[in-house]
Scaffold this motif. Structure first.
Motif, PDB file in Angstrom:
ATOM      1  N   GLU A  80       0.829  -1.200   0.000  1.00 21.63           N
ATOM      2  CA  GLU A  80       0.000   0.000   0.000  1.00 21.63           C
ATOM      3  C   GLU A  80       0.869   1.258   0.000  1.00 21.63           C
ATOM      4  O   GLU A  80       1.968   1.284   0.557  1.00 21.63           O
ATOM      5  N   ASP A  81       0.350   2.326  -0.583  1.00 20.84           N
ATOM      6  CA  ASP A  81       1.054   3.609  -0.566  1.00 20.84           C
ATOM      7  C   ASP A  81       1.350   4.048   0.870  1.00 20.84           C
ATOM      8  O   ASP A  81       2.432   4.562   1.165  1.00 20.84           O
ATOM      9  N   ALA A  82       0.367   3.878   1.758  1.00 15.17           N
ATOM     10  CA  ALA A  82       0.559   4.289   3.146  1.00 15.17           C
ATOM     11  C   ALA A  82       1.724   3.541   3.784  1.00 15.17           C
ATOM     12  O   ALA A  82       2.521   4.112   4.535  1.00 15.17           O
ATOM     13  N   GLU A  83       1.827   2.272   3.491  1.00 15.96           N
ATOM     14  CA  GLU A  83       2.917   1.455   4.035  1.00 15.96           C
ATOM     15  C   GLU A  83       4.264   1.885   3.458  1.00 15.96           C
ATOM     16  O   GLU A  83       5.274   1.928   4.167  1.00 15.96           O
ATOM     17  N   MET A  84       4.285   2.200   2.174  1.00 18.31           N
ATOM     18  CA  MET A  84       5.524   2.672   1.549  1.00 18.31           C
ATOM     19  C   MET A  84       5.987   3.979   2.172  1.00 18.31           C
ATOM     20  O   MET A  84       7.164   4.155   2.496  1.00 18.31           O
ATOM     21  N   MET A  85       5.054   4.911   2.373  1.00 17.57           N
ATOM     22  CA  MET A  85       5.420   6.240   2.855  1.00 17.57           C
ATOM     23  C   MET A  85       5.814   6.258   4.325  1.00 17.57           C
ATOM     24  O   MET A  85       6.437   7.197   4.793  1.00 17.57           O
TER      25      MET A  85
END
Length: 425
Positions: A374-379
């Motif tokens: 997920e984008d949230a996990e990446m960021m």
């Protein structure tokens, strides 16, 4: 553990680098990095990358703000989970049944709750600690100290046989932390532990440490080599580093004067740097590729992209600070933008990040696609191509960007806003 002098692996180093001051000490080093920060409310939008079909994130991942993160204390490279919800169609759910699930740090073996609980307990025993480095008063100055390792990036060094740059990573993780206070690094010490001392291999590692110290303009003051039979696998070792710097009390960069409208300037990273490799290694395994395979769409191998040494920002950042206008600095390590940028803000302020305002290296796109992350996990896990963020006054922003861009790269990546945490637009 053995006490030893220069002749145990360091004689050849001293002959190669006679200017390096070497000493050793005996005794165990139990490294508990104690940089404490409260994780504020985090908000995410999902357009960091181009739209794509990814399960369970899928193309139409909600643009609404994510739920509030629970407040926890964490050291500078702590990794945290952020709850989110996904809405998808029935056809997409059917596809998901046949696809690997989205990877997280928890899947990769990181016990976030246990780590956070330990840091909370440490904070009770040593109140007042926090920030990227610890400050100790000395006359009209502060000594600023930091300690860190390189984590499971060492596994890549073992697998690739590339040992002469991992020492740069070791130095970078500590000196980049202490320079966020405006401190000039003075000296560095290392701890090298292995089951059986391979002098040739150790010399390669220490050479990287020397290179890192040269890039930081600090002295390699000493270190400890520990031989612990049967403790590590054959051919493997562990590293810890310790840096001390100094800054005048009236020149400390502490973020206290940050206000709404201040500008966020990002300095580019060389790639993954030295955080997130437990997840990277899990992604690599799931992808079916090896470190010798080419990074999809690029001319280098995955191993070359992932082992690239961490950028040491010391000289560049100190030069920028000397010209004025810098109010706060965040070293983007584990925790990514999500956890590290808000650490330098006064209460009640947050960051608005401009999506698409910087170049995201291809290795991160591969990690996300291959791991279905997920984008949230990446960021909140990776630096995403920005290894250091400077918070500067609007008046200084254009000048700093213009001066930096004469010789390197810098991005205007966002601004300070009212609220908490990090949001994206």
């Amino acid at each position: 553990m053995i006490k030893k002098n220069i002749e145990l692996g360091f004689l050849s180093l001293k002959q190669l680098f006679p200017w390096v001051a070497m000493n050793t000490s005996c005794g165990a080093n139990l490294e508990l990095s104690r940089c404490i920060a409260a994780s504020p409310v985090c908000h995410f939008k999902s357009s960091i990358f181009e739209p794509r079909s990814c399960v369970p994130k899928l193309q139409d991942f909600s643009k609404k703000l994510l739920p509030l993160c629970k407040d926890i204390n964490a050291r500078s490279n702590r990794e945290r989970s952020i709850p989110y919800s996904v809405t998808c169609s029935a056809s997409q759910v059917d596809t998901a049944a046949d696809e690997p699930s989205s990877l997280t740090y928890k899947d990769a073996g990181v016990d976030i709750d246990a780590g956070s609980e330990l840091v909370k307990r440490i904070a009770k025993m040593a109140p007042g600690i926090g920030g990227f480095g610890g400050l100790f008063p000395l006359g009209d100055s502060y000594l600023v100290a930091g300690t860190d390792g390189v984590g499971t990036k060492l596994k890549l060094a073992f697998e690739t046989g590339i040992h002469d740059t991992i020492g740069i990573d070791l130095v970078a993780m500590s000196v980049n932390d202490i320079v966020t206070s405006g401190a000039k690094p003075l000296f560095f010490l290392d701890y090298f532990a292995t089951s059986r001392l391979d002098v040739d291999l150790a010399e390669k590692v220490i050479k990287g440490i020397v290179d890192g110290c040269q890039q930081s303009d600090c002295a390699l003051l000493g270190g400890e080599t520990a031989e612990m039979p049967d403790f590590y696998a054959e051919g493997e070792y562990d590293l810890s580093g310790f840096a001390v710097g100094i800054v005048k009390k009236d020149s400390v960069i502490d973020g206290k004067n940050i206000k709404v409208g201040d500008v966020l300037i990002g300095l580019p990273s060389s790639g993954v740097h030295s955080n997130g490799f437990s997840l990277v290694r899990r992604v690599l395994k799931q992808s079916g590729l090896s470190l010798k395979d080419q990074l999809p769409g690029e001319s280098i191998t995955l191993g070359e992209a992932l082992i690239a040494p961490t950028v040491i920002y010391v000289k560049q950042v100190l030069d920028i600070i000397s010209k004025g206008g810098v109010k706060g600095i965040a070293h983007i390590t584990g925790g990514g933008f999500t956890d590290n940028i808000p650490r330098v803000f006064p209460k009640g302020l947050g960051a608005l990040i401009y999506e698409g305002s910087w170049t995201i290296p291809p290795v991160f796109k591969w990690i996300q696609e291959a791991g279905r992350i997920e984008d949230a996990e990446m960021m909140r896990t990776f630096n995403m191509g920005v290894g250091m963020v400077l918070v500067v006054s609007p008046e200084a922003a254009d000048r700093i960007l213009m001066e930096v861009q004469k010789t390197s790269i810098a991005y205007r990546i966002g601004e300070v806003v009212k609220g908490d945490g990090v949001s994206y637009s």
